[in-house]
Design a protein around this motif. Structure first.
Motif, mmCIF file in Angstrom:
data_model
loop_
_atom_site.group_PDB
_atom_site.id
_atom_site.type_symbol
_atom_site.label_atom_id
_atom_site.label_comp_id
_atom_site.label_asym_id
_atom_site.label_seq_id
_atom_site.Cartn_x
_atom_site.Cartn_y
_atom_site.Cartn_z
ATOM 1 N N ILE A 179 -12.053 -12.869 7.661
ATOM 2 C CA ILE A 179 -12.554 -14.077 8.329
ATOM 3 C C ILE A 179 -13.309 -13.707 9.595
ATOM 4 O O ILE A 179 -14.382 -14.258 9.891
ATOM 5 N N ALA A 180 -12.772 -12.757 10.360
ATOM 6 C CA ALA A 180 -13.437 -12.333 11.589
ATOM 7 C C ALA A 180 -14.830 -11.785 11.301
ATOM 8 O O ALA A 180 -15.801 -12.115 11.997
ATOM 9 N N LEU A 181 -14.950 -10.961 10.278
ATOM 10 C CA LEU A 181 -16.251 -10.383 9.936
ATOM 11 C C LEU A 181 -17.242 -11.462 9.516
ATOM 12 O O LEU A 181 -18.435 -11.379 9.830
ATOM 13 N N GLU A 182 -16.746 -12.492 8.833
ATOM 14 C CA GLU A 182 -17.629 -13.582 8.409
ATOM 15 C C GLU A 182 -18.046 -14.462 9.584
ATOM 16 O O GLU A 182 -19.017 -15.223 9.482
ATOM 17 N N HIS A 183 -17.334 -14.385 10.716
ATOM 18 C CA HIS A 183 -17.663 -15.190 11.896
ATOM 19 C C HIS A 183 -18.537 -14.439 12.906
ATOM 20 O O HIS A 183 -18.896 -14.992 13.942
ATOM 21 N N CYS A 184 -18.883 -13.189 12.611
ATOM 22 C CA CYS A 184 -19.709 -12.418 13.535
ATOM 23 C C CYS A 184 -21.122 -12.994 13.602
ATOM 24 O O CYS A 184 -21.605 -13.623 12.659
ATOM 25 N N LYS A 185 -21.775 -12.748 14.719
ATOM 26 C CA LYS A 185 -23.163 -13.189 14.885
ATOM 27 C C LYS A 185 -23.888 -12.230 15.823
ATOM 28 O O LYS A 185 -23.279 -11.568 16.664
ATOM 29 N N GLY A 186 -25.206 -12.139 15.655
ATOM 30 C CA GLY A 186 -26.055 -11.373 16.558
ATOM 31 C C GLY A 186 -25.711 -9.900 16.640
ATOM 32 O O GLY A 186 -25.265 -9.271 15.678
ATOM 33 N N MET A 187 -25.920 -9.342 17.833
ATOM 34 C CA MET A 187 -25.587 -7.947 18.092
ATOM 35 C C MET A 187 -24.076 -7.827 18.282
ATOM 36 O O MET A 187 -23.475 -8.569 19.056
ATOM 37 N N VAL A 188 -23.469 -6.863 17.578
ATOM 38 C CA VAL A 188 -22.012 -6.756 17.545
ATOM 39 C C VAL A 188 -21.561 -5.428 18.147
ATOM 40 O O VAL A 188 -22.134 -4.374 17.853
ATOM 41 N N LEU A 189 -20.524 -5.491 18.993
ATOM 42 C CA LEU A 189 -19.845 -4.289 19.464
ATOM 43 C C LEU A 189 -18.488 -4.241 18.796
ATOM 44 O O LEU A 189 -17.642 -5.112 18.997
ATOM 45 N N ASP A 190 -18.273 -3.219 17.981
ATOM 46 C CA ASP A 190 -17.017 -3.017 17.264
ATOM 47 C C ASP A 190 -16.124 -2.129 18.128
ATOM 48 O O ASP A 190 -16.269 -0.908 18.147
ATOM 49 N N VAL A 191 -15.211 -2.762 18.866
ATOM 50 C CA VAL A 191 -14.378 -2.053 19.841
ATOM 51 C C VAL A 191 -13.187 -1.416 19.127
ATOM 52 O O VAL A 191 -12.439 -2.084 18.426
ATOM 53 N N GLY A 192 -13.017 -0.118 19.337
ATOM 54 C CA GLY A 192 -11.979 0.601 18.610
ATOM 55 C C GLY A 192 -12.343 0.700 17.141
ATOM 56 O O GLY A 192 -11.560 0.349 16.262
ATOM 57 N N CYS A 193 -13.531 1.207 16.878
ATOM 58 C CA CYS A 193 -14.120 1.144 15.534
ATOM 59 C C CYS A 193 -13.412 2.027 14.516
ATOM 60 O O CYS A 193 -13.597 1.857 13.305
ATOM 61 N N GLY A 194 -12.608 2.998 14.972
ATOM 62 C CA GLY A 194 -11.877 3.839 14.024
ATOM 63 C C GLY A 194 -12.805 4.582 13.078
ATOM 64 O O GLY A 194 -13.763 5.233 13.495
#
Length: 237
Positions: A52-67
């Motif tokens: 759900i979180a990924l489907e709510h993303c928009k624009g430029m994204v910073l993936d914090v703790g990207c693993g």
């Protein structure tokens, strides 16, 4: 003690040297296993809150703790401009090798001079706060990194259930040496190497909402999970 346990394990798995998983030991007197294949999961294998979180993303994204870059790669393949951020050099190396185009090896609080439409903190990414008293500092850093109409998407859990008393009258037994019951200290063990202890925060939704409001952010519950977990969205008031 050894540094970057997570990065070493991720690199081993990526380079087809997988022989064992990471063991985590917590201040809750619990030992658990972190399966490395899970760190390389596809969108279909992710928990519902992550999807759900990924489907709510928009624009430029910073993936914090990207693993290992699962979320970054999914969004990148959907056409988003994504930057993967991690304090683990090994994790950042794996992300690059897997095809994440933009990565930053840095501590979240040190990031400066950039702004994003979405800050993504999944797998209890807010845990990097460590202690509840540091939550204000991290929320204000989020504000600095957000564009005016930006958002923070994060998931966490209310772990109060872990302190339920065995007594007949019920109630909870919370240690006196912590300021907040969601503060946990972990160490990691991998291939006979042990990490330095590190603090990790699990924050219940109401506490997060109060802190967000105090710091000029609106906090919405996007989705309540089935195991005392939740997905929240922070925006400017």
């Amino acid at each position: 003690m050894s540094e970057d346990i997570l990065g070493k394990a991720l690199l081993d798995y990526h380079n087809l040297k997988y022989t064992e998983d990471i063991i985590t030991i917590s201040s809750l007197d619990e030992e658990d296993r972190l399966p490395l294949p899970y760190m390389f999961r596809s969108f279909e294998q992710m928990p519902l809150l992550e999807q759900i979180a990924l489907e709510h993303c928009k624009g430029m994204v910073l993936d914090v703790g990207c693993g290992a870059g699962n979320h970054s790669l999914y969004l990148q393949n959907k056409g988003y401009e994504v930057t993967g951020l991690d304090a683990s050099p090994g994790a950042v190396s794996v992300c690059r090798q897997r095809g994440v185009l933009k990565t930053i090896h840095a501590d979240f609080l040190s990031l400066d001079g950039q702004q994003f439409d979405t800050l993504l903190l999944l797998m209890n990414g807010i845990g990097i706060t460590g202690k509840l008293k540091k939550l204000d500092t991290y929320l204000n850093q989020m504000k600095r990194l957000l564009r005016p109409n930006g958002q923070v998407l994060l998931d966490s859990s209310n772990i109060l259930y872990m302190y339920e008393s065995d007594e007949e009258d019920g109630g909870y037994w919370i240690p006196q040496n912590v300021d907040y019951y969601g503060e946990v200290t972990f160490t990691m063990r991998y291939k006979n190497e042990v990490s330095e202890p590190f603090d990790w925060l699990y924050v219940d939704f109401n506490t997060l909402k109060r802190a967000a409001t105090f710091n000029g952010l609106h906090c919405d519950m996007v989705k309540q999970g089935e195991n005392d977990d939740y997905l929240a969205r922070l925006t400017f008031l």
